[in-house]
Design a protein around this motif. Structure first.
Motif, short mmCIF file in Angstrom:
data_model
loop_
_atom_site.label_atom_id
_atom_site.label_comp_id
_atom_site.label_asym_id
_atom_site.label_seq_id
_atom_site.Cartn_x
_atom_site.Cartn_y
_atom_site.Cartn_z
N LEU A 149 0.66 -1.28 0.39
CA LEU A 149 0.14 -0.09 0.01
C LEU A 149 1.00 0.83 0.21
CD1 LEU A 149 -2.42 -1.08 2.31
CD2 LEU A 149 -2.56 -0.99 0.03
N ARG A 150 1.98 1.47 0.59
CA ARG A 150 2.52 2.05 0.65
C ARG A 150 3.77 3.17 -0.50
NH1 ARG A 150 5.79 0.34 4.69
NH2 ARG A 150 5.06 0.72 6.24
N ALA A 151 3.89 1.50 -1.06
CA ALA A 151 4.49 1.92 -2.04
C ALA A 151 3.73 2.27 -3.41
CB ALA A 151 5.44 0.17 -3.03
N PHE A 152 2.52 2.04 -3.39
CA PHE A 152 1.40 2.74 -4.76
C PHE A 152 1.05 3.39 -4.57
CE2 PHE A 152 -3.60 2.58 -6.05
CZ PHE A 152 -2.95 2.51 -6.88
N GLN A 203 -8.50 -0.49 -1.92
CA GLN A 203 -9.37 -0.98 -2.98
C GLN A 203 -8.53 0.00 -4.43
OE1 GLN A 203 -12.63 -2.17 -3.00
NE2 GLN A 203 -11.71 -2.26 -5.33
N ARG A 204 -8.64 1.03 -4.59
CA ARG A 204 -7.30 1.26 -5.25
C ARG A 204 -6.63 0.22 -5.50
NH1 ARG A 204 -7.67 7.88 -5.88
NH2 ARG A 204 -9.94 7.82 -4.85
N GLY A 209 -4.07 -3.41 -9.63
CA GLY A 209 -3.17 -4.26 -9.78
C GLY A 209 -2.05 -5.62 -8.27
N ALA A 210 -2.34 -3.86 -7.86
CA ALA A 210 -0.78 -3.94 -6.93
C ALA A 210 -1.24 -4.93 -5.83
CB ALA A 210 -0.99 -2.73 -6.46
N GLU A 215 -5.00 -10.65 -1.28
CA GLU A 215 -4.32 -9.76 -0.48
C GLU A 215 -5.50 -8.80 0.31
OE1 GLU A 215 -0.02 -9.28 -1.41
OE2 GLU A 215 -1.12 -8.48 -2.81
N HIS A 216 -6.04 -8.55 -0.84
CA HIS A 216 -7.26 -7.47 -0.10
C HIS A 216 -7.88 -7.85 0.42
CE1 HIS A 216 -10.73 -4.74 -1.75
NE2 HIS A 216 -10.13 -4.09 -1.65
#
Length: 250
Positions: A149-152, A203-204, A209-210, A215-216
Motif C-alpha cells: 500500500l505504501r509503495a502504491f 481498493q484502488r 493490480g498492486a 491480499e485485498h
C-alpha cells in the motif's frame, strides 16, 4: 489515478506554522500551493487590513472555490493562478512565504524553493511542511500488505520522501536560523478519517493490480474487525522546516 491523503489528518499544526513564520499585522505573505485557501484566510486574519496575503495555486477550479469561500465570510485574500517554479512576483516582495505538501508534487522542488526564497524579502522566513510516505505504518499482522500500500501510494507522488529532504534543501539554499518541527498524525478506530482513506487506497491498489485478490480480502477482513473491536492503529509523520533569508550585506 493518483491517491492523495486527506488534508486534515496530514496537516501540520496550523498555529505552529504561523508562529514559525512569525506572522504579524501588516505583513505581506505568500501561501504557495494554497488549495481552497484555509491557511491564506487564517493568515489574512493575522496580518489584518494593513497586511496582504496572496494565495497561489495551479488549479483555476480550486482557486474559484477559494475565492468564493473568502468572499462568503468577508476575508480579503488575493488568489492568483501560477506555478511556484516560476512565480509571477518581483524579487523581495513578501515578508514570509508558506507551503505545505507542495514540493512533493514538483518535478524540481529545488527550483520551487529557490523561487520562494527569491520573492521573500531579506530577513523574511520561508516555511515548508511535507509528509514522508515511508513513515506510514499500520498495526496489521500482514505487514507485507502495508508495504505494498505504501509503495502504491508513492507511485502517485513525484517525491514521496520529501519530508526527510526539506531540511537538507533549506540548508543547501542558504537559509539561516532554521527551525524543525516533526509531527506524527495518529488514526485509530475513534478517529477514522485517515484510516478510511487507507481502506480506499487498498481498493484502488487492488483495482490497479498492486494487491492480489487474496491480499485485498485479507486487508478488508482485518480492517473491518479492527475497527469493530476498536483496535485499529495507523500513523504517518510529517516534517516542517522554517528558515530565514539572510539579510543583504552592506
Amino acid at each position: 489515478m493518483p491517491f492523495w491523503m486527506p488534508r486534515q489528518p496530514c496537516s501540520m499544526n496550523i498555529s505552529a506554522s504561523y508562529r514559525m513564520l512569525d506572522i504579524k499585522p501588516g505583513m505581506a505573505v505568500l501561501d504557495a500551493g494554497c488549495g481552497t485557501g484555509d491557511d491564506a484566510r487564517a493568515m489574512a486574519g493575522i496580518v489584518g487590513a494593513s497586511g496582504h496575503v496572496v494565495g497561489l495555486d495551479t488549479s483555476t477550479g480550486i482557486l474559484e472555490v477559494a475565492r468564493a469561500r473568502s468572499e462568503a465570510i468577508g476575508i480579503d485574500v488575493e488568489f492568483i493562478q501560477g506555478d511556484v517554479t516560476d512565480l509571477p512576483f518581483s524579487d523581495d516582495t513578501f515578508d514570509a512565504c508558506r507551503s505545505e505538501r507542495l514540493l512533493q508534487h514538483l518535478e524540481s522542488p529545488v527550483r520551487g524553493l529557490q523561487e520562494m526564497i527569491r520573492v521573500t524579502k531579506p530577513g523574511g522566513r520561508i516555511f515548508l511542511a511535507e509528509v514522508d510516505c515511508d513513515t506510514l505504518v499500520v498495526d496489521v499482522p500482514a505487514g507485507a500488505i502495508v508495504d505494498k500500500l505504501r509503495a502504491f501510494w508513492a507511485t502517485g507522488i513525484q517525491n514521496a520522501t520529501m519530508g526527510r529532504q526539506i531540511y537538507r534543501l533549506v540548508r543547501d539554499a542558504g537559509l539561516i536560523d532554521i527551525q524543525i518541527q516533526p509531527q506524527t498524525m495518529i488514526d485509530t478506530a475513534d478517529s477514522r478519517a485517515g484510516s478510511q482513506v487507507i481502506d480506499r487506497l487498498a481498493q484502488r491498489a487492488h483495482d490497479a493490480g498492486a494487491l492480489t485478490g487474496d491480499e485485498h480480502r485479507a486487508w478488508t477482513e482485518y480492517y473491518a474487525k479492527a475497527q469493530q473491536e476498536g483496535r485499529y492503529f495507523q500513523s504517518l509523520s510529517a516534517f516542517a522546516v522554517c528558515g530565514q533569508k539572510p539579510a543583504q550585506e552592506g
